[in-house]
Design a protein around this motif. Sequence first.
Motif, PDB file in Angstrom:
ATOM      1  N   LYS A  40     -11.156  21.565  36.256  1.00 45.22           N
ATOM      2  CA  LYS A  40     -12.836  21.353  36.046  1.00 45.22           C
ATOM      3  C   LYS A  40     -13.281  20.508  34.942  1.00 45.22           C
ATOM      4  O   LYS A  40     -14.112  19.711  35.123  1.00 45.22           O
ATOM      5  N   GLU A  41     -12.825  20.774  34.026  1.00 45.47           N
ATOM      6  CA  GLU A  41     -13.277  19.713  32.586  1.00 45.47           C
ATOM      7  C   GLU A  41     -13.104  18.167  32.746  1.00 45.47           C
ATOM      8  O   GLU A  41     -13.959  17.128  32.845  1.00 45.47           O
ATOM      9  N   HIS A  42     -12.718  17.888  33.788  1.00 45.64           N
ATOM     10  CA  HIS A  42     -12.516  16.450  34.441  1.00 45.64           C
ATOM     11  C   HIS A  42     -13.767  15.995  35.277  1.00 45.64           C
ATOM     12  O   HIS A  42     -13.798  14.768  35.985  1.00 45.64           O
ATOM     13  N   ILE A  43     -14.433  17.281  36.004  1.00 47.54           N
ATOM     14  CA  ILE A  43     -15.588  17.115  37.268  1.00 47.54           C
ATOM     15  C   ILE A  43     -16.445  17.630  36.939  1.00 47.54           C
ATOM     16  O   ILE A  43     -17.020  18.800  35.830  1.00 47.54           O
ATOM     17  N   GLY A  44     -17.325  16.292  36.813  1.00 43.02           N
ATOM     18  CA  GLY A  44     -18.912  16.648  36.613  1.00 43.02           C
ATOM     19  C   GLY A  44     -19.264  18.607  37.217  1.00 43.02           C
ATOM     20  O   GLY A  44     -18.725  17.819  38.259  1.00 43.02           O
ATOM     21  N   VAL A  45     -20.583  18.723  36.528  1.00 44.76           N
ATOM     22  CA  VAL A  45     -21.473  19.889  36.390  1.00 44.76           C
ATOM     23  C   VAL A  45     -21.580  19.277  38.444  1.00 44.76           C
ATOM     24  O   VAL A  45     -21.439  20.185  38.718  1.00 44.76           O
ATOM     25  N   SER A  46     -22.701  18.647  38.363  1.00 46.46           N
ATOM     26  CA  SER A  46     -22.799  18.303  39.720  1.00 46.46           C
ATOM     27  C   SER A  46     -22.196  17.708  40.528  1.00 46.46           C
ATOM     28  O   SER A  46     -22.387  18.288  41.997  1.00 46.46           O
ATOM     29  N   VAL A  53     -12.861  16.292  49.579  1.00 46.72           N
ATOM     30  CA  VAL A  53     -12.963  16.958  47.392  1.00 46.72           C
ATOM     31  C   VAL A  53     -12.040  16.923  46.947  1.00 46.72           C
ATOM     32  O   VAL A  53     -11.861  16.574  45.480  1.00 46.72           O
ATOM     33  N   THR A  54     -10.909  16.731  47.559  1.00 46.99           N
ATOM     34  CA  THR A  54      -9.570  16.535  46.621  1.00 46.99           C
ATOM     35  C   THR A  54      -9.050  15.028  46.495  1.00 46.99           C
ATOM     36  O   THR A  54      -8.842  15.049  45.068  1.00 46.99           O
ATOM     37  N   PHE A  55      -9.114  14.248  47.115  1.00 47.34           N
ATOM     38  CA  PHE A  55      -9.402  12.833  46.561  1.00 47.34           C
ATOM     39  C   PHE A  55     -10.460  12.729  45.456  1.00 47.34           C
ATOM     40  O   PHE A  55      -9.928  11.772  44.313  1.00 47.34           O
ATOM     41  N   TYR A  56     -11.647  12.981  45.345  1.00 43.28           N
ATOM     42  CA  TYR A  56     -12.466  13.180  44.654  1.00 43.28           C
ATOM     43  C   TYR A  56     -11.989  13.676  42.492  1.00 43.28           C
ATOM     44  O   TYR A  56     -12.099  13.293  42.254  1.00 43.28           O
ATOM     45  N   ILE A  57     -11.672  15.170  43.050  1.00 46.33           N
ATOM     46  CA  ILE A  57     -10.601  15.458  41.977  1.00 46.33           C
ATOM     47  C   ILE A  57      -9.602  14.947  41.473  1.00 46.33           C
ATOM     48  O   ILE A  57      -9.475  14.577  40.366  1.00 46.33           O
ATOM     49  N   LYS A  58      -8.578  13.999  41.891  1.00 51.72           N
ATOM     50  CA  LYS A  58      -7.462  13.807  41.729  1.00 51.72           C
ATOM     51  C   LYS A  58      -7.760  12.213  41.036  1.00 51.72           C
ATOM     52  O   LYS A  58      -7.489  11.752  40.457  1.00 51.72           O
ATOM     53  N   ARG A  59      -8.906  11.698  41.964  1.00 54.21           N
ATOM     54  CA  ARG A  59      -9.769  10.047  41.714  1.00 54.21           C
ATOM     55  C   ARG A  59      -9.919  10.905  40.020  1.00 54.21           C
ATOM     56  O   ARG A  59     -10.188  10.171  38.866  1.00 54.21           O
ATOM     57  N   GLU A  60     -11.209  11.525  39.222  1.00 55.78           N
ATOM     58  CA  GLU A  60     -11.185  11.208  37.971  1.00 55.78           C
ATOM     59  C   GLU A  60     -10.247  12.032  37.332  1.00 55.78           C
ATOM     60  O   GLU A  60     -10.090  11.908  36.101  1.00 55.78           O
ATOM     61  N   ASP A  61      -9.229  13.001  38.277  1.00 60.69           N
ATOM     62  CA  ASP A  61      -8.112  13.405  37.301  1.00 60.69           C
ATOM     63  C   ASP A  61      -7.384  11.919  36.767  1.00 60.69           C
ATOM     64  O   ASP A  61      -7.103  11.568  35.093  1.00 60.69           O
ATOM     65  N   VAL A  62      -6.791  10.799  37.478  1.00 59.44           N
ATOM     66  CA  VAL A  62      -6.965   9.655  37.215  1.00 59.44           C
ATOM     67  C   VAL A  62      -7.487   8.738  36.095  1.00 59.44           C
ATOM     68  O   VAL A  62      -6.968   8.159  35.425  1.00 59.44           O
ATOM     69  N   LYS A  63      -9.181   8.995  36.419  1.00 59.50           N
ATOM     70  CA  LYS A  63      -9.473   8.186  35.312  1.00 59.50           C
ATOM     71  C   LYS A  63      -9.183   9.114  33.868  1.00 59.50           C
ATOM     72  O   LYS A  63      -9.029   7.976  33.129  1.00 59.50           O
ATOM     73  N   GLU A  64      -8.941   9.985  34.057  1.00 61.16           N
ATOM     74  CA  GLU A  64      -8.955  10.634  32.168  1.00 61.16           C
ATOM     75  C   GLU A  64      -7.202  10.029  31.836  1.00 61.16           C
ATOM     76  O   GLU A  64      -7.481  10.130  30.922  1.00 61.16           O
ATOM     77  N   LEU A  65      -6.632  10.792  32.955  1.00 64.63           N
ATOM     78  CA  LEU A  65      -5.125  10.696  33.126  1.00 64.63           C
ATOM     79  C   LEU A  65      -4.598   9.939  32.938  1.00 64.63           C
ATOM     80  O   LEU A  65      -2.990   9.135  32.519  1.00 64.63           O
TER      81      LEU A  65
END
Length: 193
Positions: A28-34, A134-146
């Motif tokens: 959740k820290e890698h995913i924006g509120v919106s 939804v999972t793709f976006y979670i993992k995409r945000e995770d890949v951007k960060e980590l």
Amino acid sequence: MNRMLLLTSFMIVMAYTVYFSKKAHQKKEHIGVSLGKCMVMMLSMTTSLTLSLILSFLLPGRLAVLTVLAIAICAVAAAIIGRPFGLTAVMESLSTTLMGAMMGAMLGVMLPLDSQTFMLVSMDLIYLASIFFVTFYIKREDVKELKRRGFAPFYLTLLFSIIIIGTTAVWESDYFKVGDDSEMDMQHHQYGG
């Protein structure tokens, strides 16, 4: 309708709902509120539509009881879905679920008997598509960060779920064919007597 397909659909929806909640809570820290609220809204709607459609096949002709039961059960799923993103996301999830549960209940009660399997399989696939996005976006945000990868196990699990649903639907259609009995379809649509 065969209870095996209903049970399979229910188990897949609940398993992926819990999976989403755990993944979203971890990331959740890698995913924006919106983006988080958008994910919650999308998943709450497809979850409630699918669950209430399943319930409508178990309680045909009892729209009032079915609607209240669908709203109550889907509210639990909504709380699970919205929990990782806080109270406002839970409120968003509950309001979306209220609408989805009512629509799914009405759809299931209005369907002719020979369309129930097709509609349930279609809703399962729509649900799985929403989980995928939804999972793709979670993992995409995770890949951007980590800068990590790891989509393969999820894709295989998703493919396995689609195969289970398809196999169950084909197996059911071979053993439980509903003919073109228009009198039976008309009796299915009559409420009360």
